[in-house]
Structures are given as structure tokens and as C-alpha cells.
Design a protein around this motif. Structure first.
Motif, PDB file in Angstrom:
ATOM      1  N   GLN A  98       0.680  -1.232   0.098  1.00 46.45           N
ATOM      2  CA  GLN A  98      -0.056   0.004   0.072  1.00 46.45           C
ATOM      3  C   GLN A  98       0.511   1.171  -0.042  1.00 46.45           C
ATOM      4  O   GLN A  98       0.829   2.154  -0.696  1.00 46.45           O
ATOM      5  CB  GLN A  98      -1.011   0.139   1.128  1.00 46.45           C
ATOM      6  CG  GLN A  98      -1.660   1.290   1.216  1.00 46.45           C
ATOM      7  CD  GLN A  98      -2.721   1.308   2.564  1.00 46.45           C
ATOM      8  OE1 GLN A  98      -2.367   0.111   3.442  1.00 46.45           O
ATOM      9  NE2 GLN A  98      -3.635   2.294   2.848  1.00 46.45           N
ATOM     10  N   LYS A 102       1.191   4.481  -2.876  1.00 42.61           N
ATOM     11  CA  LYS A 102       1.358   5.975  -2.619  1.00 42.61           C
ATOM     12  C   LYS A 102       2.632   6.447  -3.159  1.00 42.61           C
ATOM     13  O   LYS A 102       1.930   7.743  -3.868  1.00 42.61           O
ATOM     14  CB  LYS A 102       0.546   5.569  -1.071  1.00 42.61           C
ATOM     15  CG  LYS A 102      -0.728   5.422  -0.462  1.00 42.61           C
ATOM     16  CD  LYS A 102      -1.393   5.854   0.100  1.00 42.61           C
ATOM     17  CE  LYS A 102      -2.997   5.309   0.743  1.00 42.61           C
ATOM     18  NZ  LYS A 102      -3.490   5.981   1.411  1.00 42.61           N
ATOM     19  N   TYR A 122       1.862  13.175   3.387  1.00 45.10           N
ATOM     20  CA  TYR A 122       2.042  11.458   3.401  1.00 45.10           C
ATOM     21  C   TYR A 122       2.571  10.808   4.374  1.00 45.10           C
ATOM     22  O   TYR A 122       2.500  10.305   5.120  1.00 45.10           O
ATOM     23  CB  TYR A 122       2.107  10.554   2.064  1.00 45.10           C
ATOM     24  CG  TYR A 122       1.898   9.221   2.326  1.00 45.10           C
ATOM     25  CD1 TYR A 122       0.789   8.615   2.989  1.00 45.10           C
ATOM     26  CD2 TYR A 122       2.708   8.829   1.632  1.00 45.10           C
ATOM     27  CE1 TYR A 122       0.516   7.082   2.900  1.00 45.10           C
ATOM     28  CE2 TYR A 122       2.808   7.079   1.768  1.00 45.10           C
ATOM     29  CZ  TYR A 122       1.484   6.890   2.288  1.00 45.10           C
ATOM     30  OH  TYR A 122       1.273   4.754   2.532  1.00 45.10           O
TER      31      TYR A 122
END
Length: 204
Positions: A98, A102, A122
Motif C-alpha cells: 500500500q 502511494k 503523506y
């Protein structure tokens, strides 16, 4: 161990207090790392002049050419010294699927500055130690040193022996006083998006 007063100022013979409230931001609740920088200037005076400006960015300490250590911000206050974070899991090759999606998906973002902003946001959303220490949880140490263009690249002058002696002492004392692992002490380019040669010759 260092003695730190109620204002976050260290009482030690070898540290000169020269605090600039202009570089204080919010409350610094927990210190997880230490970040070592170079100033891109030739003198401490030019750094101090810049720190007098309202909203100036800066670090908690400055080490002069002769090894003198100045404390320029409270240990209890955030100072803006890191800038945009790099992805820790990408650099350490430890991303989950994941995280990888991203982080690498941001490669399509242009221009590069916008991509850097997205990666930083992030990373900043993660808890430590899943990310590098940044402004909100690190102490910054600036070392006076100028960069110059060599073959079209910015190259910082070497950190001198006196500066490295002071840096070694300061990092050791801060790590013990603030319970920071020496594994979480970084040169600025190792965690942020800065000139690779910055603090490359710093030793602790």
C-alpha cells in the motif's frame, strides 16, 4: 546530561544562549531525532541577521567556525529546519504494498516541487518511526559553512575539525538528555530534499 531550564534553554559553560523567538513555532512535545545542517553562509552573523526577521526559519543550535556552540531556539519549541521529507520506507526498501503504491504513484505529479509536497504530507501523516523525524519532533543543528558551484553543482565546504569536535559533544549530550537514539541522527539530505553535499563531512 545537560541541565535544561523551564524555558528550554541549556545551562552549560560551552553553550552560549542566543535565542531568537522569531524562529520558534509550536510546542515541541517529543524529540525523536536530530538533524544536522550547514548554513550556506560564511559567518554566524549572517545567520543571526536572518533569524531576526519575523517568521524566519532556523534550527535550535548553531556551531560557528571556531567551534562555538550557540543555542538559538528553545528545546521545547518547534523550529522549521527540515523542509519536505523523503519517504523512509522507499529509502530503506521496506514499504508495504500500500505504501509503495502511494509513494511511487506520486511520480506522475508534476512539477517536482508539487510531488515533494505530496510525499511530505503523506509521510507526515505517519507515526514515528514509520517516517523520519521532521520539524514537529526533531532538534536541528546548523554548522556555519558555505556552498559554491563546482561543475554546475552546489558543493559545501568541509566541516572543520573544531566544528566536528563541538558537534560530536553536542550530539552525544542531546541524545542522552532527550533520550534520542544515535540511529536517529541524520544529515539533512538523508531525510529531506537538499543538496547532497550538505553536512556530508560532519562527524559525530
Amino acid at each position: 546530561m545537560l541541565f535544561v531550564d523551564k524555558n528550554g534553554v541549556i545551562d552549560a559553560e560551552c553553550i552560549i544562549s542566543k535565542r531568537f523567538r522569531t524562529i520558534d513555532r509550536g510546542k515541541l512535545d517529543k524529540v525523536n531525532g536530530i538533524v544536522v545542517h550547514q548554513t550556506d553562509s560564511t559567518t554566524s552573523g549572517s545567520v543571526f541577521n536572518s533569524y531576526q526577521n519575523s517568521g524566519a526559519n532556523g534550527a535550535h543550535f548553531l556551531i560557528d567556525k571556531d567551534g562555538t556552540i550557540y543555542q538559538t531556539a528553545s528545546l521545547y519549541k518547534v523550529a522549521n529546519h527540515v523542509g519536505f521529507l523523503q519517504s523512509r520506507c522507499l529509502l530503506k526498501k521496506s514499504c508495504s504494498p500500500q505504501e509503495l503504491r502511494k509513494s511511487t504513484g506520486m511520480d506522475k505529479i508534476k512539477p517536482a516541487r508539487e510531488k515533494s509536497k505530496h510525499v511530505h504530507r503523506y509521510e507526515a501523516s505517519k507515526d514515528f518511526p514509520d517516517r523520519f523525524p521532521y520539524n514537529a519532533d526533531s532538534i536541528g543543528i546548523e554548522i556555519v559553512g558555505k556552498s559554491e558551484k563546482i561543475d554546475k553543482k552546489d558543493v559545501y565546504e568541509p566541516v572543520n575539525e573544531k566544528q566536528n569536535e563541538s558537534l560530536k559533544w553536542l550530539v552525544k549530550e542531546l541524545s542522552e538528555t532527550l533520550s534520542v537514539s544515535l540511529n536517529e541522527v541524520y544529515r539533512h539530505p538523508e531525510i529531506g530534499r537538499k543538496t547532497p553535499s550538505e553536512a556530508s563531512t560532519a562527524k559525530w
